[in-house]
Motif scaffolding. Structure first.
Motif, PDB file in Angstrom:
ATOM      1  N   ALA A  32       0.752  -1.114   0.040  1.00  6.79           N
ATOM      2  CA  ALA A  32       0.103  -0.021   0.057  1.00  6.79           C
ATOM      3  C   ALA A  32       0.825   1.122   0.084  1.00  6.79           C
ATOM      4  CB  ALA A  32      -0.910  -0.028   1.076  1.00  6.79           C
ATOM      5  N   ASP A  33       2.297   0.987   0.142  1.00  8.69           N
ATOM      6  CA  ASP A  33       2.947   2.257   0.249  1.00  8.69           C
ATOM      7  C   ASP A  33       4.251   2.255  -0.885  1.00  8.69           C
ATOM      8  OD1 ASP A  33       5.596   3.905   0.966  1.00  8.69           O
ATOM      9  OD2 ASP A  33       4.290   4.445   2.695  1.00  8.69           O
ATOM     10  N   GLU A  34       4.163   3.148  -1.794  1.00  8.84           N
ATOM     11  CA  GLU A  34       4.947   3.064  -3.054  1.00  8.84           C
ATOM     12  C   GLU A  34       6.243   2.914  -2.601  1.00  8.84           C
ATOM     13  OE1 GLU A  34       6.123   5.521  -7.064  1.00  8.84           O
ATOM     14  OE2 GLU A  34       4.430   6.072  -5.579  1.00  8.84           O
ATOM     15  N   LEU A  35       6.794   3.689  -1.760  1.00 13.72           N
ATOM     16  CA  LEU A  35       8.178   3.872  -1.213  1.00 13.72           C
ATOM     17  C   LEU A  35       8.661   2.594  -0.678  1.00 13.72           C
ATOM     18  CD1 LEU A  35      11.136   5.146  -1.059  1.00 13.72           C
ATOM     19  CD2 LEU A  35      10.360   6.300   1.007  1.00 13.72           C
ATOM     20  N   LEU A  36       7.620   2.076   0.374  1.00 11.07           N
ATOM     21  CA  LEU A  36       8.123   0.740   0.967  1.00 11.07           C
ATOM     22  C   LEU A  36       8.253  -0.469  -0.082  1.00 11.07           C
ATOM     23  CD1 LEU A  36       6.285   1.150   4.485  1.00 11.07           C
ATOM     24  CD2 LEU A  36       8.475   1.459   3.822  1.00 11.07           C
ATOM     25  N   CYS A  37       7.366  -0.655  -0.934  1.00 10.26           N
ATOM     26  CA  CYS A  37       7.351  -1.428  -2.108  1.00 10.26           C
ATOM     27  C   CYS A  37       8.550  -1.588  -2.581  1.00 10.26           C
ATOM     28  CB  CYS A  37       5.972  -1.254  -3.112  1.00 10.26           C
ATOM     29  SG  CYS A  37       5.531  -2.576  -3.853  1.00 10.26           S
ATOM     30  N   ARG A  38       9.033  -0.323  -3.169  1.00 10.53           N
ATOM     31  CA  ARG A  38      10.304  -0.106  -3.775  1.00 10.53           C
ATOM     32  C   ARG A  38      11.543  -0.814  -3.158  1.00 10.53           C
ATOM     33  NH1 ARG A  38      10.462   5.728  -5.353  1.00 10.53           N
ATOM     34  NH2 ARG A  38      12.547   5.531  -6.335  1.00 10.53           N
ATOM     35  N   ARG A  39      11.477  -0.497  -1.816  1.00  6.51           N
ATOM     36  CA  ARG A  39      12.390  -0.791  -0.689  1.00  6.51           C
ATOM     37  C   ARG A  39      12.509  -2.504  -0.582  1.00  6.51           C
ATOM     38  NH1 ARG A  39      15.118   2.021   3.046  1.00  6.51           N
ATOM     39  NH2 ARG A  39      15.037   4.236   3.005  1.00  6.51           N
ATOM     40  N   TYR A  40      11.228  -2.884  -0.583  1.00  6.14           N
ATOM     41  CA  TYR A  40      11.161  -4.377  -0.357  1.00  6.14           C
ATOM     42  C   TYR A  40      11.670  -4.884  -1.811  1.00  6.14           C
ATOM     43  CZ  TYR A  40       9.103  -8.963  -0.384  1.00  6.14           C
ATOM     44  OH  TYR A  40       8.906 -10.303  -0.508  1.00  6.14           O
ATOM     45  N   GLU A  41      11.476  -4.634  -2.917  1.00  2.00           N
ATOM     46  CA  GLU A  41      11.807  -5.101  -4.220  1.00  2.00           C
ATOM     47  C   GLU A  41      13.341  -4.993  -4.279  1.00  2.00           C
ATOM     48  OE1 GLU A  41      10.077  -6.718  -6.139  1.00  2.00           O
ATOM     49  OE2 GLU A  41       8.404  -6.518  -5.213  1.00  2.00           O
ATOM     50  N   LEU A  42      13.863  -4.117  -3.717  1.00  2.00           N
ATOM     51  CA  LEU A  42      15.417  -3.610  -3.824  1.00  2.00           C
ATOM     52  C   LEU A  42      16.037  -4.671  -2.893  1.00  2.00           C
ATOM     53  CD1 LEU A  42      17.366  -0.236  -3.333  1.00  2.00           C
ATOM     54  CD2 LEU A  42      17.849  -2.082  -2.140  1.00  2.00           C
ATOM     55  N   TYR A  43      15.554  -4.827  -1.563  1.00  2.00           N
ATOM     56  CA  TYR A  43      16.054  -5.857  -0.622  1.00  2.00           C
ATOM     57  C   TYR A  43      16.192  -7.144  -1.161  1.00  2.00           C
ATOM     58  CZ  TYR A  43      15.735  -1.762   2.599  1.00  2.00           C
ATOM     59  OH  TYR A  43      15.856  -0.366   3.268  1.00  2.00           O
ATOM     60  N   VAL A  44      15.011  -7.679  -1.489  1.00  2.00           N
ATOM     61  CA  VAL A  44      14.795  -8.962  -1.966  1.00  2.00           C
ATOM     62  C   VAL A  44      15.677  -9.393  -3.213  1.00  2.00           C
ATOM     63  CG1 VAL A  44      12.760  -9.398  -0.758  1.00  2.00           C
ATOM     64  CG2 VAL A  44      12.723  -8.662  -3.125  1.00  2.00           C
ATOM     65  N   SER A  45      16.325  -8.400  -3.725  1.00  2.00           N
ATOM     66  CA  SER A  45      16.872  -8.503  -5.252  1.00  2.00           C
ATOM     67  C   SER A  45      18.576  -8.962  -4.569  1.00  2.00           C
ATOM     68  CB  SER A  45      17.075  -7.172  -5.824  1.00  2.00           C
ATOM     69  OG  SER A  45      17.662  -6.129  -5.240  1.00  2.00           O
ATOM     70  N   GLN A  46      18.693  -8.761  -3.408  1.00  2.00           N
ATOM     71  CA  GLN A  46      19.996  -8.972  -2.956  1.00  2.00           C
ATOM     72  C   GLN A  46      20.028 -10.544  -2.646  1.00  2.00           C
ATOM     73  OE1 GLN A  46      22.907  -7.079  -2.514  1.00  2.00           O
ATOM     74  NE2 GLN A  46      23.747  -9.063  -1.954  1.00  2.00           N
ATOM     75  N   LYS A  47      21.176 -11.257  -2.922  1.00  2.00           N
ATOM     76  CA  LYS A  47      21.277 -12.509  -2.648  1.00  2.00           C
ATOM     77  C   LYS A  47      21.413 -12.612  -1.414  1.00  2.00           C
ATOM     78  CE  LYS A  47      22.107 -15.221  -5.493  1.00  2.00           C
ATOM     79  NZ  LYS A  47      21.205 -16.169  -6.290  1.00  2.00           N
ATOM     80  N   GLY A  48      20.494 -13.545  -0.610  1.00  2.00           N
ATOM     81  CA  GLY A  48      20.563 -13.888   0.662  1.00  2.00           C
ATOM     82  C   GLY A  48      19.370 -13.243   1.383  1.00  2.00           C
TER      83      GLY A  48
END
Length: 310
Positions: free
Chosen positions: A185-201
């Motif tokens: 529901a939050d655009e910035l948090l959604c972008r953070r989430y996608e950025l974090y899970v793109s990191q291996k591990g």
């Protein structure tokens, strides 16, 4: 260095029944009741044309109303962690302790540490509380799983433990679903989430923890973020003695999440595996090597998150 000219800092020491407020512009100290009505009355006395930063003491929830009201009125709010303020007080010779002195100290802390502080955002609280609840449930669930390993456990006890584990697992799934909804529901948090899970591990659960418990990612430099998380190495040398490097405190939930991320990264990422194995080859202890990988993951994410904070 960030310019702090024409910025004024208000320090608020919070108690259950009252607030002691120091206005850095006027030098006045005011005491008000810790109620919505009294806080709003005080806010009305402030000059809204000034650039105020409000530094509020964290006191186990008694500060929540104060934080929300100042935030809604458009003030930049900084929630001050007690540990950091205590260290600042010791470094700046604030030895006496009263509520009024603490209010003045908080304003001074905000002024001197301005570059390393991140203003509060209304989305922070909800995600943080949901993440903390998930961690509590996981701890309780693990305790029940440990009980299943007890020798000579009664059949009735075993069945009870199994039912309890099932309940905890359902609750964990429900709260993780809620966290996911809040992030989407939050655009910035959604972008953070996608950025974090793109990191291996870094998987879904680790990303939830970083969003909820490490909102400073992207706002601090590499040394500051590592120290805040508790994965920065500190020397322990004196004279001819050269001791093992060690880490200090930090945020326990974040360290646990980074530990799991590091184990996965060491196993599946060539770069992190090389870092780990090189440290072991140099005679470092396993935990030291794992912590180094934890730190590299965090610093990498911090660098990537800076693009979201611009």
């Amino acid at each position: 260095m960030t310019e702090i000219k024409n910025k004024y800092f208000i320090g608020i020491d919070v108690a259950k029944a009252k607030l002691d407020i120091f206005n850095g512009k006027t030098g006045e100290i005011t005491q008000v009741k810790n109620t919505k009505t009294e806080i709003l009355k005080y806010i009305k006395t402030l000059d809204f044309s000034e650039d105020y930063y409000v530094v509020i003491d964290l006191t186990g929830g008694y500060e929540a109303e104060c934080v929300k009201l100042f935030d809604k009125k458009g003030f930049k709010v900084i929630r001050a962690e007690g540990r950091r303020v205590k260290h600042f007080a010791q470094a700046n010779s604030f030895y006496a302790k009263t509520d009024k002195i603490d209010a003045r100290l908080l304003a001074k802390f905000g002024e001197k540490c301005f570059e390393r502080l991140r203003p509060y955002k209304s989305s922070d609280d909800t995600i943080m509380k949901l993440v903390l609840r998930v961690q509590d449930l996981k701890d309780a669930c693990q305790q029940e799983k440990n009980r299943l390993q007890m020798p000579n456990i009664l059949l009735e006890t075993k069945k009870s433990v199994q039912r309890t584990i099932k309940f905890y697992e359902q609750e964990i799934m429900e709260f993780e679903r809620l966290i996911e909804q809040k992030i989407k529901a939050d655009e910035l948090l959604c972008r953070r989430y996608e950025l974090y899970v793109s990191q291996k591990g870094v998987g879904k659960q680790v990303a939830f923890v970083l969003i909820g418990l490490m909102p400073e990612l992207g706002y601090l430099n590499r040394r500051q973020i590592a120290a805040l998380a508790g994965v920065a190495p500190f020397a322990k040398d004196s004279g001819t003695l050269s001791g093992h490097r060690f880490t200090r405190k930090g945020r326990v939930g974040v360290k646990k999440a980074l530990f799991m991320a590091a184990l996965v990264a060491i196993r599946f990422d060539k770069h992190f595996k090389e870092v780990y194995e090189n440290l072991l080859a140099r005679g470092k202890m396993k935990m030291v090597a794992i912590t180094a990988v934890m730190r590299k993951i965090l610093i990498t994410l911090n660098a990537k998150a800076k693009s979201l904070c611009a």
